[in-house]
Design an enzyme around this catalytic site. Structure first.
Site, short mmCIF file in Angstrom:
data_model
loop_
_atom_site.label_atom_id
_atom_site.label_comp_id
_atom_site.label_asym_id
_atom_site.label_seq_id
_atom_site.Cartn_x
_atom_site.Cartn_y
_atom_site.Cartn_z
N ASP A 55 0.87 -1.18 0.00
CA ASP A 55 0.00 0.00 0.00
C ASP A 55 0.91 1.23 0.00
OD1 ASP A 55 -1.99 1.85 0.43
OD2 ASP A 55 -2.37 1.28 2.52
C1 SPV Z 1 -6.66 1.95 4.39
O1 SPV Z 1 -7.52 1.12 4.72
O2 SPV Z 1 -6.04 1.88 3.33
C2 SPV Z 1 -6.37 3.04 5.28
C3 SPV Z 1 -6.56 2.87 6.69
O3 SPV Z 1 -5.88 4.02 4.79
S1 SPV Z 1 -5.08 2.33 7.33
O4 SPV Z 1 -4.66 1.17 6.59
O5 SPV Z 1 -5.37 2.06 8.70
O6 SPV Z 1 -4.13 3.38 7.15
MG MG Z 2 -5.14 3.81 2.91
#
Ligand code: SPV
Ligand code: MG
Length: 555
Positions: A55
């Protein structure tokens, strides 16, 4: 139906906190909706995981949008899309808003990470935040770009995640609220909710509601967060994490055990998948909008009997399996059936049944073939008689044109009748078995002169007992039953099972031939039609017939 953006505004206007659930595709979104959540969170974390990438702005906006659109299309509840840092600067944010709005997304969230970002939880990675002015500029750009006034823009600060302290977090939150953000998300990776609860306590922009993501501080209840002032609570990544756990468990067990039954208790039954993807609706739509094509004709071929007349050829095989110039009778029948679009074929076996096994052909067995006749053989395939079907003896060869003509018959019970009988009866080949003769109602013409007669004839009598001089034709052993005809046949059969009575001339059902049964239907007032043909068929019931077949078949 109000827009999803409006629906989300209405949820926010309700007293108390609302919760939205992280999803990564249509299916997870639908399961989240079914669980009762107020909306979906198109999570960057989940969508990236579903692509098996970190991510970290590795996916493009188009890829993230396509996942968000997939979930939005699968649910009625509103979707809030995690748009990371807006996929670039304020200019990228403008396009982002345009595109997500067009997809029907209710709102987006953009965070003050630099581009490219790093997930808030990854340890040991370089973490940097955008200058506050830059992020406030993105918020202004977003609000200016939206067309629907109800579209929601959530501004998120990563100040606590980056370790920049509460004061910085508050200052950033205020700047974003002042730039027009509809809500402010304060993120934290503390194990305790204290950080976000303190933030909420110090929050001084009462018209800008707060959002939180209790992933690491996992023991705090939504109710408590609501009381502290949080309006929106995001359960961000539990769909993908539970899927990973379940898939790992199931697939590892399966790999170890190597049979699918070993994981039956770990997977949902198939109908649960059908329900989730809406197979019911598809079936309703098919019925409503597609031409109702009749199920198609099923051919039921009787091949159970043993023929004395063909011994020793049939010592090891039943008649349908007799070879004529490299192909069996059954192969030749199936070829003609297939060429007329009949692919649904059932064969009733009895004598030397092991010899009949063909892929794509269903088989039924009349194991009492030696002490029963054709009707009992046909009803061994009762399952096939629920709708329109073609009845065929397993020992006849016929021209394709005869079948084509029969298939066009509008009658409920139609028999193919060879009208050459009248012209050839005096001249029958030696060694033929007894013919199944047909006497028509109102037959003015006989023999070849029938050609051109349009109106179909009704059958008055048929069978071996019809006197030669009263017959106008010969039943070739092929008949078509419509849905109604099949029902009439089955009803009479069931009544005869009950009454144990005679079947036309036959003493009982066990002794009844197909012609007895059809005669019984006629006797009970059922209309049976004759479809006229002239020659073009062969029955193979005696050694002489078999020799003739070899002589006549060209290939
Ligand atoms: C996501 O779900 O991508 C978020 C929330 O941004 S977190 O992963 O907690 O950052
Ligand atoms: Mg996120």
């Amino acid at each position: 139906m109000p827009s999803k953006a409006k629906q989300f505004r209405e949820l926010i206007a309700r007293p108390g906190p609302i919760t939205i659930i992280g999803a990564h595709n249509g299916l997870s979104g639908r399961i989240g909706e079914e669980a009762g959540f107020d909306g979906l969170w198109a999570s960057g974390f989940e969508i990236s995981a579903s692509y098996a990438v970190p991510d970290a702005n590795i996916l493009t906006m188009a890829e993230s949008l396509s996942a968000a659109k997939m979930m939005n299309d699968a649910v009625k509840i509103p979707v809030i899309a995690d748009c990371d840092n807006g996929f670039g600067n304020a200019i990228n944010v403008i396009r982002c808003i345009e595109e997500y709005e067009k997809a029907g997304i209710a709102g987006i969230c953009i965070e003050d990470n630099i581009f490219p970002k790093r997930c808030s939880f990854y340890a040991g990675v370089k973490r940097e935040l955008s200058p506050v002015e830059e992020h406030a500029g993105k918020i202004r750009a977003a609000k200016a770009a939206q067309r629907d006034r109800d579209f929601t823009v959530i501004a998120r600060t990563e100040a606590l995640i980056a370790g920049w302290g509460m004061e910085e977090a508050l200052n950033r939150g205020r700047a974003y609220a002042d730039a027009g953000a509809d809500m402010v998300l304060i993120h934290s990776k503390s194990k305790s909710p204290e950080e976000v609860l303190t933030f909420a306590k110090l929050w001084d922009r009462p018209n800008t509601p707060l959002v939180c993501v209790p992933t690491i501080y996992k023991d705090v209840k939504v109710e408590e967060l609501g009381k502290a002032g949080f309006k929106l609570v995001i359960f961000a990544n539990h769909a993908v994490r539970s899927a990973i756990k379940a898939m790992t468990d199931t697939l590892q067990t399966l790999r170890k055990e190597m049979f699918t039954g070993s994981v039956e208790d770990k997977v949902v039954p198939l109908p649960r998948v059908y329900q989730l993807v809406g197979v019911d609706k598809m079936a309703t739509d098919e019925a409503a909008f597609m031409p109702s094509e009749s199920k198609g004709v099923t051919a039921v071929i009787l091949g159970a009997g043993q023929s004395q007349g063909l011994l020793p050829l049939t010592e090891n095989v039943p008649k349908p399996m007799l070879d004529i110039k490299g192909k069996t009778v059954l192969d030749r029948q199936i070829e003609v059936l297939n060429s007329c679009g009949i692919k649904d074929i059932a064969v009733v076996r009895g004598y030397k049944k092991e010899a009949i096994s063909l892929s794509g052909v269903r088989t039924y067995d009349n194991d009492a073939f030696a002490s029963t006749n054709e009707v009992e053989s046909l009803f061994a395939a009762k399952k096939e008689l629920g709708g329109q079907f073609l009845f065929l003896y397993g020992d006849i060869l016929f021209e394709r044109g005869h079948l084509e003509k029969l298939l066009k018959s509008p009658g409920d019970i139609s028999l193919v009748v060879d009208r050459a009988w009248a012209d050839t009866k005096a001249n029958q080949p030696a060694g033929r078995g007894l013919p199944d003769l047909v006497q028509l109602k109102d037959a003015q013409e006989t023999g070849y002169r029938f050609v051109g007669a349009e109106a179909p004839h009704s059958v008055a009598k048929l069978g071996r007992n019809v006197p030669n001089d009263q017959a106008q034709g010969e039943f070739i052993g092929m008949a078509l039953f419509s849905d109604k005809g099949a029902r009439q046949l089955t009803d009479v059969y069931n009544q005869l099972v009950e009454s144990k009575g005679k079947v036309a001339e036959a003493a009982s059902l066990r002794e009844a031939s197909m012609t007895d049964m059809i005669q019984e239907l006629i006797n009970r007032g059922t209309e049976v039609q004759a479809i006229d043909v002239y020659k073009g068929w062969l029955e193979i019931d005696t050694f002489e017939d078999y020799r003739r077949a070899w002589a006549l078949i060209k290939e």
